[in-house]
Design a protein around this motif. Structure first.
Motif, PDB file in Angstrom:
ATOM      1  N   SER A 149       0.833  -1.199   0.000  1.00  0.00           N
ATOM      2  CA  SER A 149       0.000   0.000   0.000  1.00  0.00           C
ATOM      3  C   SER A 149       0.874   1.258   0.000  1.00  0.00           C
ATOM      4  CB  SER A 149      -0.916  -0.028   1.221  1.00  0.00           C
ATOM      5  OG  SER A 149      -1.566   1.196   1.362  1.00  0.00           O
ATOM      6  N   ILE A 150       1.936   1.233   0.797  1.00  0.00           N
ATOM      7  CA  ILE A 150       2.845   2.386   0.820  1.00  0.00           C
ATOM      8  C   ILE A 150       3.477   2.561  -0.557  1.00  0.00           C
ATOM      9  CG2 ILE A 150       5.026   3.247   1.745  1.00  0.00           C
ATOM     10  CD1 ILE A 150       4.227   1.859   4.374  1.00  0.00           C
ATOM     11  N   PHE A 151       3.883   1.430  -1.129  1.00  0.00           N
ATOM     12  CA  PHE A 151       4.499   1.475  -2.453  1.00  0.00           C
ATOM     13  C   PHE A 151       3.551   2.093  -3.464  1.00  0.00           C
ATOM     14  CE2 PHE A 151       4.741  -0.721  -6.572  1.00  0.00           C
ATOM     15  CZ  PHE A 151       5.951  -0.214  -7.015  1.00  0.00           C
ATOM     16  N   ILE A 152       2.302   1.586  -3.487  1.00  0.00           N
ATOM     17  CA  ILE A 152       1.347   2.067  -4.490  1.00  0.00           C
ATOM     18  C   ILE A 152       1.043   3.548  -4.281  1.00  0.00           C
ATOM     19  CG2 ILE A 152      -1.037   1.884  -5.294  1.00  0.00           C
ATOM     20  CD1 ILE A 152      -0.824  -1.118  -4.819  1.00  0.00           C
ATOM     21  N   SER A 153       0.846   3.935  -3.013  1.00  0.00           N
ATOM     22  CA  SER A 153       0.462   5.335  -2.822  1.00  0.00           C
ATOM     23  C   SER A 153       1.618   6.266  -3.156  1.00  0.00           C
ATOM     24  CB  SER A 153      -0.069   5.580  -1.409  1.00  0.00           C
ATOM     25  OG  SER A 153       0.733   4.959  -0.469  1.00  0.00           O
ATOM     26  N   LEU A 154       2.833   5.877  -2.804  1.00  0.00           N
ATOM     27  CA  LEU A 154       3.976   6.728  -3.168  1.00  0.00           C
ATOM     28  C   LEU A 154       4.155   6.771  -4.680  1.00  0.00           C
ATOM     29  CD1 LEU A 154       6.773   5.980  -0.557  1.00  0.00           C
ATOM     30  CD2 LEU A 154       5.653   8.142  -0.982  1.00  0.00           C
ATOM     31  N   TYR A 155       4.004   5.590  -5.304  1.00  0.00           N
ATOM     32  CA  TYR A 155       4.226   5.496  -6.739  1.00  0.00           C
ATOM     33  C   TYR A 155       3.215   6.350  -7.499  1.00  0.00           C
ATOM     34  CZ  TYR A 155       5.800   3.364 -11.075  1.00  0.00           C
ATOM     35  OH  TYR A 155       6.335   3.162 -12.300  1.00  0.00           O
ATOM     36  N   ASN A 156       1.936   6.249  -7.071  1.00  0.00           N
ATOM     37  CA  ASN A 156       0.900   7.054  -7.713  1.00  0.00           C
ATOM     38  C   ASN A 156       1.131   8.530  -7.484  1.00  0.00           C
ATOM     39  OD1 ASN A 156      -0.606   5.197  -9.018  1.00  0.00           O
ATOM     40  ND2 ASN A 156      -2.010   4.829  -7.327  1.00  0.00           N
ATOM     41  N   ALA A 157       1.536   8.852  -6.255  1.00  0.00           N
ATOM     42  CA  ALA A 157       1.738  10.258  -5.927  1.00  0.00           C
ATOM     43  C   ALA A 157       2.872  10.857  -6.749  1.00  0.00           C
ATOM     44  CB  ALA A 157       2.029  10.410  -4.436  1.00  0.00           C
ATOM     45  N   MET A 158       3.769   9.994  -7.221  1.00  0.00           N
ATOM     46  CA  MET A 158       4.907  10.504  -7.980  1.00  0.00           C
ATOM     47  C   MET A 158       4.476  11.241  -9.238  1.00  0.00           C
ATOM     48  SD  MET A 158       7.573  10.150  -6.348  1.00  0.00           S
ATOM     49  CE  MET A 158       8.923  10.451  -7.474  1.00  0.00           C
ATOM     50  N   LYS A 159       3.330  10.839  -9.811  1.00  0.00           N
ATOM     51  CA  LYS A 159       2.846  11.518 -11.011  1.00  0.00           C
ATOM     52  C   LYS A 159       2.636  13.000 -10.718  1.00  0.00           C
ATOM     53  CE  LYS A 159       0.507   7.573 -12.953  1.00  0.00           C
ATOM     54  NZ  LYS A 159      -0.630   6.838 -12.383  1.00  0.00           N
ATOM     55  N   GLU A 160       1.993  13.252  -9.573  1.00  0.00           N
ATOM     56  CA  GLU A 160       1.742  14.636  -9.212  1.00  0.00           C
ATOM     57  C   GLU A 160       3.002  15.294  -8.651  1.00  0.00           C
ATOM     58  OE1 GLU A 160      -0.816  17.439  -6.324  1.00  0.00           O
ATOM     59  OE2 GLU A 160      -1.141  15.290  -6.144  1.00  0.00           O
ATOM     60  N   ARG A 161       3.757  14.513  -7.928  1.00  0.00           N
ATOM     61  CA  ARG A 161       4.920  15.087  -7.252  1.00  0.00           C
ATOM     62  C   ARG A 161       6.077  15.352  -8.205  1.00  0.00           C
ATOM     63  NH1 ARG A 161       6.965  13.442  -1.835  1.00  0.00           N
ATOM     64  NH2 ARG A 161       7.367  15.656  -1.842  1.00  0.00           N
ATOM     65  N   LYS A 162       5.988  14.801  -9.392  1.00  0.00           N
ATOM     66  CA  LYS A 162       7.049  15.009 -10.369  1.00  0.00           C
ATOM     67  C   LYS A 162       7.347  16.506 -10.519  1.00  0.00           C
ATOM     68  CE  LYS A 162       6.614  13.597 -14.661  1.00  0.00           C
ATOM     69  NZ  LYS A 162       6.131  12.780 -15.777  1.00  0.00           N
TER      70      LYS A 162
END
Lengths: 404, 208
Positions: free
Chosen positions: A290-303
């Protein structure tokens, strides 16, 4: 303003995801810590109470039951053995020390144990106040008994038949408290100790018959009678093989080894512990995912954020650490919370427990808990390492020229 | 002083762009003009140290940008170049003041709280210090990015189409502030634009 603040602000901004992840980690760690603490405490209790006891001799039946009833005072005794046979075993050359036990009565759930001075030596008991019992119907009580039943020296009380409850009270004889034991941290804190004669007296129809017991020596007390069990300490480890076989050959006695029976008990409940353990590991794995997925997804915005920070002069490694820190913070908070939950839950379980003999507490720590925190950190780092690697792929110029 | 010489860039698709040599003295203000697609953004990215050119060199105060190792280049950019993008990019989880502080922290410089406040005051947005980016308008955000670009007292301020998403009033204000604030802070200014509204304010032009 530092990396820590940037990470934590970002976690706060995504409250729900952060809370979900923390809860997942906390549950995994919580279950593991309960298992760890409970197994540790049960193991300790088993070991502490069985210290110095090599063998228990009692009536034929379940050896586990014999051990539970005569060492841990949890289960019911298997029956009685003739005192004469027990006396013979007690004086066998292989035996260093033999402690006779006569069980059967209780006071408010605290077991009344008829025994002799060898019992005090076996557990190296010492007196806090008053004296050890000397005559029939005198008792010395354990520290927990004293504090919870409010019995003081000089008080008298009636024992009840059976090992729990106050159903059938022996009204004809009252026990008198002669002394209180120092807290031992083992089962003796919960026992009421007296001599074997007192226990016999309780169960006799004619009170005058017992009169002849009083003046006799302790060894004689057990003649012509029955006792519940005999705790035996060997003179040499060699006896481990021979002695039990000898006992088991007799018609009505059996020998049970505390070490073997404890191991058996553990292997029985071990299945349950294993299942729970795997369940906890499974929850931890889901937390990591879950941590992996949420961080990974957030990377799109955080880019954009990360490209911007690069633009402002941050190095790639600094931003890598920034993302890693977020994952680690979530799991660290989760792990600490999990330990708290584990301790609180165990304390709650302990306070609802009926049996005072194996009470669990959440107020102690075990060193292995530090490994749980380390595991949490490791999981956080592992789950965030792939999202953090994205930092190295971000093309600042194109990211920032494009619209969000 | 900023100097680019014999600069050329080859795109992934093989298109090759040559850039005329350019010298910008301290505190000079320049417009970078050109039709879209002729490499304005590419040039700005090269000057600001974000994109390594295929040939040529970029000197800022005597430092050849692309001979620096990556880590030092990042730091150099943070300390000496302020960049304002077409769209204002602010960190959404941080308030305005924290966004300004971020610029100093990321460049490895101490935070100067007083300066940050006076920068905001100079841009007429002192009251927004504790607001979060999501609560602000495009014009306000663009002013904040001007303030952020100036936080580290850069030698060069680069603005890529800073007014294209703003209305006339906001565009005028932002341009005026850009020119006056860069002067006050002793920095040179390059604005890439095709916006007529900007031309009135700046005389020197570099045409691509």
């Amino acid at each position: 303003m530092n990396t820590f603040k940037i990470s934590s602000k970002n976690l706060v901004r995504n409250k729900l995801t952060t809370i979900l992840n923390i809860i997942l980690v906390a549950f995994g760690v919580g279950i593991l810590s309960i298992l760890l603490l409970a197994a540790n405490q049960i193991g300790n209790t088993l070991e502490k109470n069985a210290r110095g006891i090599d063998l228990v001799v009692g009536a034929k039946g379940s050896p586990l039951q014999l051990i539970l009833s005569s060492i841990y005072h949890i289960d019911y005794p298997t029956g009685n053995i003739p005192a004469k046979d027990a006396y013979k075993l007690a004086h066998h050359p292989m035996v260093k020390r033999a402690v006779p036990l006569a069980l059967g009565d209780n006071y408010n759930g605290y077991r009344i144990v008829g025994t002799d001075t060898s019992f005090t030596k076996l557990y190296s008991l010492s007196i806090l106040k008053g004296n050890f019992w000397q005559k029939d119907l005198e008792v010395t009580i354990g520290s927990t008994v004293a504090s919870e039943s409010k019995l003081k020296i000089g008080d008298s009380f009636f024992g009840a038949h059976g090992l729990t409850g106050n159903g059938d009270i022996h009204k004809q004889h009252a026990y008198t408290v002669k002394g209180i034991l120092k807290p031992q941290g083992n089962i003796t804190d919960n026992l009421i100790l007296t001599n074997i004669g007192s226990v016999y007296k309780m169960h006799e129809e004619k009170p005058e018959h017992s009169a002849h017991h009083a003046p006799l020596a302790e060894a004689k007390e057990i003649n012509d009678k029955q006792i519940t069990a005999l705790l035996i300490q060997y003179k040499s480890p060699m006896s481990v093989i021979l002695f039990p076989r000898m006992v088991n050959q007799s018609a009505n006695m059996q020998a049970a080894s505390p070490a073997m029976e404890s191991a058996r008990l553990f292997s029985l409940i071990g299945v349950g512990i294993d299942t729970l353990q795997w369940f906890a590991v499974f929850i931890m794995a889901i937390a990591a995912l879950s941590i992996f997925i949420s961080l990974y997804n957030a990377m799109k915005e955080r880019k954009y954020d990360l490209a911007l920070m690069r633009c402002l002069g941050a190095s790639k490694s600094k931003l890598f650490f920034l993302v890693l820190l977020e994952g680690i913070m979530v799991t660290l908070i989760g792990a600490c919370l999990g330990l708290l939950i584990g301790h609180a839950a165990l304390e709650a379980i302990g306070s609802y427990q009926e049996s005072s003999q194996a009470k669990l507490t959440g107020l102690t720590m075990v060193p292995q808990e530090i490994y749980l925190i380390w595991t949490g950190l490791l999981i956080g780092a592992l789950a965030s390492i792939i999202p953090a690697m994205q930092i190295y792929k971000v093309d600042i110029a194109t990211t920032l020229t494009k619209d969000r | 002083m900023i100097k680019i010489s014999s600069l050329a860039h080859v795109y992934d698709k093989g298109r090759r762009l040559k850039f005329p040599n350019w010298e910008i003295a301290d505190m000079e203000q320049w417009l970078l003009l050109g039709a879209s697609g002729c490499g304005k953004s590419t040039l700005l990215n090269i000057i600001s140290g974000l994109l390594k050119p295929t040939e040529g060199e970029v000197l800022i105060n005597g430092t050849d940008l692309y001979t620096l190792p990556a880590r030092k280049l990042d730091r150099f950019r943070g300390r000496h170049v302020g960049i304002i993008f077409q769209r204002p990019h602010l960190i959404r989880s941080l308030d305005v003041l924290d966004n300004l502080e971020l610029a100093a922290v990321m460049a490895g410089l101490p935070v100067d709280h007083e300066r940050n406040l006076s920068l905001l005051a100079g841009l007429g947005i002192a009251g927004l210090a504790k607001n979060y980016p999501d609560e602000l308008s495009q014009g306000q955000l663009q002013r904040i990015s001007v303030a952020r670009a100036l936080v580290n007292k850069p030698d060069l301020l680069i603005a890529d189409e800073p007014t294209s998403s703003l209305d006339d009033e906001n565009a005028n204000q932002v341009i005026r502030m850009l020119t006056t604030q860069t002067k006050d802070n002793g920095a040179a200014l390059i604005i890439a634009t095709h916006d007529q509204r900007v031309r009135e304010h700046i005389a020197k032009t570099y045409l691509l």
